[in-house]
Design a protein around this motif. Structure first.
Motif, mmCIF file in Angstrom:
data_model
loop_
_atom_site.group_PDB
_atom_site.id
_atom_site.type_symbol
_atom_site.label_atom_id
_atom_site.label_comp_id
_atom_site.label_asym_id
_atom_site.label_seq_id
_atom_site.Cartn_x
_atom_site.Cartn_y
_atom_site.Cartn_z
ATOM 1 N N GLY A 112 -49.351 29.197 35.352
ATOM 2 C CA GLY A 112 -48.576 30.427 35.425
ATOM 3 C C GLY A 112 -47.505 30.334 36.483
ATOM 4 O O GLY A 112 -47.183 29.250 36.987
ATOM 5 N N SER A 113 -46.971 31.473 36.828
ATOM 6 C CA SER A 113 -45.949 31.570 37.865
ATOM 7 C C SER A 113 -46.482 32.455 38.982
ATOM 8 O O SER A 113 -46.756 33.632 38.750
ATOM 9 C CB SER A 113 -44.661 32.162 37.296
ATOM 10 N N PRO A 114 -46.661 31.902 40.187
ATOM 11 C CA PRO A 114 -47.216 32.723 41.271
ATOM 12 C C PRO A 114 -46.371 33.950 41.587
ATOM 13 O O PRO A 114 -46.893 34.992 41.970
ATOM 14 C CB PRO A 114 -47.260 31.753 42.464
ATOM 15 N N ASP A 148 -52.031 34.002 44.629
ATOM 16 C CA ASP A 148 -52.069 33.300 45.910
ATOM 17 C C ASP A 148 -52.417 31.834 45.655
ATOM 18 O O ASP A 148 -53.536 31.382 45.925
ATOM 19 C CB ASP A 148 -53.088 33.965 46.830
ATOM 20 N N LEU A 149 -51.459 31.085 45.116
ATOM 21 C CA LEU A 149 -51.695 29.681 44.799
ATOM 22 C C LEU A 149 -51.928 28.861 46.060
ATOM 23 O O LEU A 149 -52.691 27.888 46.043
ATOM 24 C CB LEU A 149 -50.508 29.130 44.005
ATOM 25 N N GLY A 150 -51.299 29.240 47.164
ATOM 26 C CA GLY A 150 -51.513 28.512 48.412
ATOM 27 C C GLY A 150 -52.970 28.504 48.831
ATOM 28 O O GLY A 150 -53.498 27.475 49.281
ATOM 29 N N LEU A 209 -57.969 32.191 39.986
ATOM 30 C CA LEU A 209 -56.993 33.253 40.173
ATOM 31 C C LEU A 209 -57.393 34.097 41.374
ATOM 32 O O LEU A 209 -58.408 34.791 41.332
ATOM 33 C CB LEU A 209 -56.928 34.130 38.917
ATOM 34 N N VAL A 210 -56.626 34.019 42.444
ATOM 35 C CA VAL A 210 -56.876 34.882 43.598
ATOM 36 C C VAL A 210 -55.599 35.647 43.927
ATOM 37 O O VAL A 210 -54.499 35.095 43.864
ATOM 38 C CB VAL A 210 -57.377 34.097 44.838
ATOM 39 N N ARG A 211 -55.769 36.922 44.224
ATOM 40 C CA ARG A 211 -54.647 37.793 44.539
ATOM 41 C C ARG A 211 -55.006 38.706 45.698
ATOM 42 O O ARG A 211 -56.173 39.083 45.858
ATOM 43 C CB ARG A 211 -54.290 38.663 43.322
ATOM 44 N N GLU A 212 -54.001 39.042 46.476
ATOM 45 C CA GLU A 212 -54.197 40.021 47.532
ATOM 46 C C GLU A 212 -54.469 41.380 46.909
ATOM 47 O O GLU A 212 -53.879 41.748 45.895
ATOM 48 C CB GLU A 212 -52.956 40.095 48.422
ATOM 49 N N ASP A 213 -55.395 42.125 47.507
ATOM 50 C CA ASP A 213 -55.736 43.452 47.001
ATOM 51 C C ASP A 213 -54.652 44.430 47.455
ATOM 52 O O ASP A 213 -54.724 45.014 48.533
ATOM 53 C CB ASP A 213 -57.103 43.873 47.535
ATOM 54 N N SER A 267 -59.932 31.122 25.467
ATOM 55 C CA SER A 267 -60.160 29.708 25.190
ATOM 56 C C SER A 267 -61.569 29.287 25.606
ATOM 57 O O SER A 267 -61.919 28.108 25.505
ATOM 58 C CB SER A 267 -59.130 28.846 25.922
ATOM 59 N N GLY A 268 -62.369 30.248 26.067
ATOM 60 C CA GLY A 268 -63.737 29.948 26.468
ATOM 61 C C GLY A 268 -63.869 29.382 27.860
ATOM 62 O O GLY A 268 -64.937 28.863 28.224
ATOM 63 N N THR A 269 -62.829 29.492 28.667
ATOM 64 C CA THR A 269 -62.873 28.925 30.021
ATOM 65 C C THR A 269 -63.174 30.013 31.042
ATOM 66 O O THR A 269 -62.409 30.970 31.167
ATOM 67 C CB THR A 269 -61.540 28.248 30.372
ATOM 68 N N PRO A 270 -64.278 29.896 31.763
ATOM 69 C CA PRO A 270 -64.628 30.889 32.788
ATOM 70 C C PRO A 270 -63.573 30.953 33.888
ATOM 71 O O PRO A 270 -62.783 30.016 34.076
ATOM 72 C CB PRO A 270 -65.969 30.383 33.334
ATOM 73 N N VAL A 271 -63.575 32.054 34.609
ATOM 74 C CA VAL A 271 -62.574 32.301 35.643
ATOM 75 C C VAL A 271 -63.253 32.467 37.000
ATOM 76 O O VAL A 271 -64.299 33.114 37.103
ATOM 77 C CB VAL A 271 -61.747 33.560 35.326
ATOM 78 N N ILE A 272 -62.668 31.886 38.010
ATOM 79 C CA ILE A 272 -63.022 32.160 39.403
ATOM 80 C C ILE A 272 -61.935 33.066 39.958
ATOM 81 O O ILE A 272 -60.758 32.694 39.965
ATOM 82 C CB ILE A 272 -63.109 30.868 40.231
ATOM 83 N N ALA A 273 -62.298 34.260 40.400
ATOM 84 C CA ALA A 273 -61.291 35.215 40.865
ATOM 85 C C ALA A 273 -61.913 36.224 41.814
ATOM 86 O O ALA A 273 -63.109 36.502 41.747
ATOM 87 C CB ALA A 273 -60.660 35.954 39.679
ATOM 88 N N ASN A 274 -61.073 36.784 42.684
ATOM 89 C CA ASN A 274 -61.474 37.975 43.413
ATOM 90 C C ASN A 274 -61.107 39.182 42.553
ATOM 91 O O ASN A 274 -60.304 39.093 41.627
ATOM 92 C CB ASN A 274 -60.822 38.043 44.793
ATOM 93 N N LEU A 275 -61.730 40.315 42.822
ATOM 94 C CA LEU A 275 -61.608 41.467 41.939
ATOM 95 C C LEU A 275 -60.447 42.361 42.352
ATOM 96 O O LEU A 275 -60.520 43.113 43.323
ATOM 97 C CB LEU A 275 -62.915 42.266 41.934
#
Length: 240
Positions: free
Chosen positions: A56-58, A64-66, A132-136, A154-162
């Motif tokens: 994607g595009s940060p 927060d790709l960094g 996928l992590v993003r500032e709240d 695509s059946g791929t699980p996600v690691i993310a903050n809510l």
């Protein structure tokens, strides 16, 4: 959003945050997240290396790709077997997020730059997890990440903050892993949990992602709420 939309007969909102905003202004609202009918399992093969993907595009103050890069680098330097594929940002931009001039010398990192959509789909579908992590913050909560939907489809699980409405979809240990925050320490801890998963656990997560995509992100799910919104708009117009 502030001037034109409040004058309409109804609003299709991508998140509860936006829905509440327009309901407070007296408008009928339907909540419809990004949808897709392309719900097909990706070509995933078990591997001893934990394969992660960001596609994607940060953007400015979006993903927060960094943090992702730093967390994966920390574990890789400690000897963990990981691979991170990054599609979208140019390799030079990816390297700059790590404070480097180039991505060379980091075998765990594969920065592809812009890719055709089909190639991106192959990367996502073949990964163990997308990250996928993003500032709240308001921008994160008002939107809804399309890449989350594409990963589940695509059946791929996600690691993310809510952030946004992800808490309605991402179930820790079932169809992904929930990261406590968007900082490096939290993500590194969550990645350690991912490293400990066996093949059966990953397969169960993949099946759960596809099943959830069918009941949460397929367009047909929202036909009734859109019909109701249209009817509400017609009623409001008639009353005026």
């Amino acid at each position: 959003m502030r001037r034109l939309l409040p004058k309409t007969d109804g609003v299709i909102a991508i998140s509860r945050y936006l829905a509440d905003y327009y309901r407070d202004r007296g408008l009928p609202v339907a909540i419809v997240p990004p949808t897709t009918s392309a719900i097909v399992a990706g070509d995933w093969q078990p591997d001893a290396t934990l394969r992660l993907c960001y596609a994607g595009s940060p953007g400015s103050h979006k993903d927060d790709l960094g943090t992702v890069l730093q967390a994966v680098a920390r574990l890789a330097e400690a000897g963990a077997s990981l691979r991170l594929d990054v599609a979208g940002p140019e390799p030079g931009h990816v390297a700059a997020l790590l404070g480097l001039d180039s991505c060379s010398g980091m075998p765990w990192l594969h920065a592809h730059g812009m890719l055709p959509q089909a190639a991106v789909g192959q990367l996502v579908g073949g990964a163990d997890f997308t990250v996928l992590v993003r500032e709240d913050r308001r921008q994160s909560n008002a939107g809804f990440p399309t890449k989350f939907v594409e990963s589940f489809a695509s059946g791929t699980p996600v690691i993310a903050n809510l952030t946004s409405d992800l808490g309605q979809h991402l179930r820790d240990g079932d169809n992904g892993l929930v990261c406590e925050s968007n900082d490096v320490d939290s993500l590194a801890a969550t990645l350690r949990c991912a490293l400990a998963l066996d093949v059966d656990a990953k397969l169960r997560m993949r099946a759960a992602c596809l099943a959830h995509a069918e009941v949460a992100f397929h367009p047909r799910i929202y036909s009734a709420v859109l019909r109701d919104l249209a009817c509400a708009g017609i009623d409001a117009a008639s009353a005026s």
